[in-house]
Design a protein around this motif. Sequence first.
Motif, mmCIF file in Angstrom:
data_model
loop_
_atom_site.group_PDB
_atom_site.id
_atom_site.type_symbol
_atom_site.label_atom_id
_atom_site.label_comp_id
_atom_site.label_asym_id
_atom_site.label_seq_id
_atom_site.Cartn_x
_atom_site.Cartn_y
_atom_site.Cartn_z
ATOM 1 N N ASN A 49 -4.121 -74.397 45.416
ATOM 2 C CA ASN A 49 -3.406 -75.487 44.746
ATOM 3 C C ASN A 49 -3.103 -75.087 43.303
ATOM 4 O OD1 ASN A 49 -3.689 -77.418 46.984
ATOM 5 N ND2 ASN A 49 -5.857 -77.329 46.440
ATOM 6 N N PRO A 50 -2.081 -74.242 43.086
ATOM 7 C CA PRO A 50 -1.836 -73.682 41.746
ATOM 8 C C PRO A 50 -1.445 -74.721 40.708
ATOM 9 C CG PRO A 50 -0.076 -73.085 43.270
ATOM 10 C CD PRO A 50 -1.156 -73.747 44.085
ATOM 11 N N GLY A 51 -1.157 -75.957 41.110
ATOM 12 C CA GLY A 51 -0.819 -76.993 40.150
ATOM 13 C C GLY A 51 -2.040 -77.626 39.506
ATOM 14 N N GLU A 52 -3.216 -77.332 40.024
ATOM 15 C CA GLU A 52 -4.436 -77.925 39.483
ATOM 16 C C GLU A 52 -4.901 -77.183 38.228
ATOM 17 O OE1 GLU A 52 -7.383 -77.801 42.494
ATOM 18 O OE2 GLU A 52 -6.487 -79.414 43.677
ATOM 19 N N THR A 53 -5.691 -77.861 37.400
ATOM 20 C CA THR A 53 -6.278 -77.165 36.264
ATOM 21 C C THR A 53 -7.358 -76.212 36.767
ATOM 22 O OG1 THR A 53 -7.771 -79.036 35.990
ATOM 23 C CG2 THR A 53 -5.847 -78.972 34.564
ATOM 24 N N GLY A 54 -7.612 -75.182 35.960
ATOM 25 C CA GLY A 54 -8.612 -74.202 36.337
ATOM 26 C C GLY A 54 -7.961 -72.872 36.642
ATOM 27 N N CYS A 55 -8.711 -71.996 37.251
ATOM 28 C CA CYS A 55 -8.215 -70.658 37.530
ATOM 29 C C CYS A 55 -7.146 -70.691 38.621
ATOM 30 C CB CYS A 55 -9.376 -69.763 37.953
ATOM 31 S SG CYS A 55 -8.882 -68.069 38.231
ATOM 32 N N ILE A 56 -5.994 -70.091 38.327
ATOM 33 C CA ILE A 56 -4.896 -70.066 39.287
ATOM 34 C C ILE A 56 -4.957 -68.799 40.131
ATOM 35 C CG2 ILE A 56 -2.385 -70.016 39.550
ATOM 36 C CD1 ILE A 56 -2.233 -71.480 36.840
ATOM 37 N N VAL A 57 -5.138 -67.685 39.461
ATOM 38 C CA VAL A 57 -5.155 -66.407 40.175
ATOM 39 C C VAL A 57 -5.938 -65.394 39.351
ATOM 40 C CG1 VAL A 57 -2.935 -65.742 39.143
ATOM 41 C CG2 VAL A 57 -3.669 -64.645 41.257
ATOM 42 N N THR A 58 -6.592 -64.469 40.010
ATOM 43 C CA THR A 58 -7.258 -63.376 39.308
ATOM 44 C C THR A 58 -6.800 -62.048 39.886
ATOM 45 O OG1 THR A 58 -9.186 -63.325 40.775
ATOM 46 C CG2 THR A 58 -9.330 -64.769 38.860
ATOM 47 N N TRP A 59 -6.739 -61.050 39.020
ATOM 48 C CA TRP A 59 -6.398 -59.695 39.426
ATOM 49 C C TRP A 59 -7.539 -58.761 39.030
ATOM 50 C CZ3 TRP A 59 -2.800 -62.880 37.187
ATOM 51 C CH2 TRP A 59 -1.575 -63.041 37.842
ATOM 52 N N GLU A 60 -7.760 -57.763 39.878
ATOM 53 C CA GLU A 60 -8.664 -56.676 39.552
ATOM 54 C C GLU A 60 -7.795 -55.526 39.049
ATOM 55 O OE1 GLU A 60 -11.751 -55.322 42.641
ATOM 56 O OE2 GLU A 60 -10.086 -53.936 42.852
ATOM 57 N N VAL A 61 -8.151 -54.946 37.912
ATOM 58 C CA VAL A 61 -7.356 -53.875 37.315
ATOM 59 C C VAL A 61 -8.133 -52.570 37.375
ATOM 60 C CG1 VAL A 61 -6.098 -53.099 35.269
ATOM 61 C CG2 VAL A 61 -6.354 -55.554 35.720
ATOM 62 N N ARG A 62 -7.530 -51.549 37.975
ATOM 63 C CA ARG A 62 -8.144 -50.219 38.013
ATOM 64 C C ARG A 62 -7.187 -49.216 37.384
ATOM 65 N NH1 ARG A 62 -12.073 -49.518 42.319
ATOM 66 N NH2 ARG A 62 -12.409 -51.481 43.405
ATOM 67 N N GLY A 63 -7.711 -48.151 36.829
ATOM 68 C CA GLY A 63 -6.869 -47.100 36.278
ATOM 69 C C GLY A 63 -7.305 -46.699 34.882
ATOM 70 N N GLY A 64 -7.933 -47.589 34.158
ATOM 71 C CA GLY A 64 -8.439 -47.257 32.833
ATOM 72 C C GLY A 64 -9.830 -46.671 32.922
ATOM 73 N N ARG A 65 -10.535 -46.700 31.803
ATOM 74 C CA ARG A 65 -11.891 -46.162 31.796
ATOM 75 C C ARG A 65 -12.793 -46.969 32.721
ATOM 76 N NH1 ARG A 65 -11.084 -45.722 26.205
ATOM 77 N NH2 ARG A 65 -10.905 -43.593 25.476
ATOM 78 N N GLU A 66 -12.552 -48.263 32.712
ATOM 79 C CA GLU A 66 -13.386 -49.140 33.519
ATOM 80 C C GLU A 66 -12.497 -50.072 34.331
ATOM 81 O OE1 GLU A 66 -16.501 -51.117 31.318
ATOM 82 O OE2 GLU A 66 -16.334 -49.591 29.754
ATOM 83 N N GLN A 67 -13.134 -50.803 35.195
ATOM 84 C CA GLN A 67 -12.411 -51.793 35.979
ATOM 85 C C GLN A 67 -12.473 -53.123 35.238
ATOM 86 O OE1 GLN A 67 -13.482 -51.905 40.153
ATOM 87 N NE2 GLN A 67 -13.311 -54.127 40.127
ATOM 88 N N TYR A 68 -11.314 -53.778 35.107
ATOM 89 C CA TYR A 68 -11.258 -55.037 34.387
ATOM 90 C C TYR A 68 -10.778 -56.147 35.307
ATOM 91 C CZ TYR A 68 -11.455 -51.830 30.467
ATOM 92 O OH TYR A 68 -11.820 -50.848 29.606
#
Length: 116
Positions: A38-57
């Motif tokens: 329910n992306p219209g609600e308040t709170g976290c809408i989406v999260t991404w995992e990022v790889r490629g740098g020194r660490e994972q973010y």
Amino acid sequence: MVATPSSSFTLITMMLPGPDRKRIPSPYHFRVTYRNPNPGETGCIVTWEVRGGREQYQISLERTDDDALVWHCTCPDAVYHADYRHACGCKHVQGIKQVFESIGNPVGRLSARAVA
Ligand SMILES: [Zn+2]
């Protein structure tokens, strides 16, 4: 509640300034790890995992009570620039925002105030 399994296959790869001193462009991989049904609600809408740098973010997009969209990233740049509400100083957030600007952002249309 379990997120739709297929959402975990969303993978974006883009070239961003690398983690070394010369900032040689390197491939970074963004994978959706959570998507609010329910992306219209308040709170976290989406999260991404990022790889490629020194660490994972981890990047997350949050909708606040006043219906603004706020980006978060766990990398040092974003933490350092935390005074800026939209983490403008972080290349990961900038990168993924560029993707949305070029392909169209279905989330952004919900709130004009998301435009920094
Ligand atoms: Zn970042």
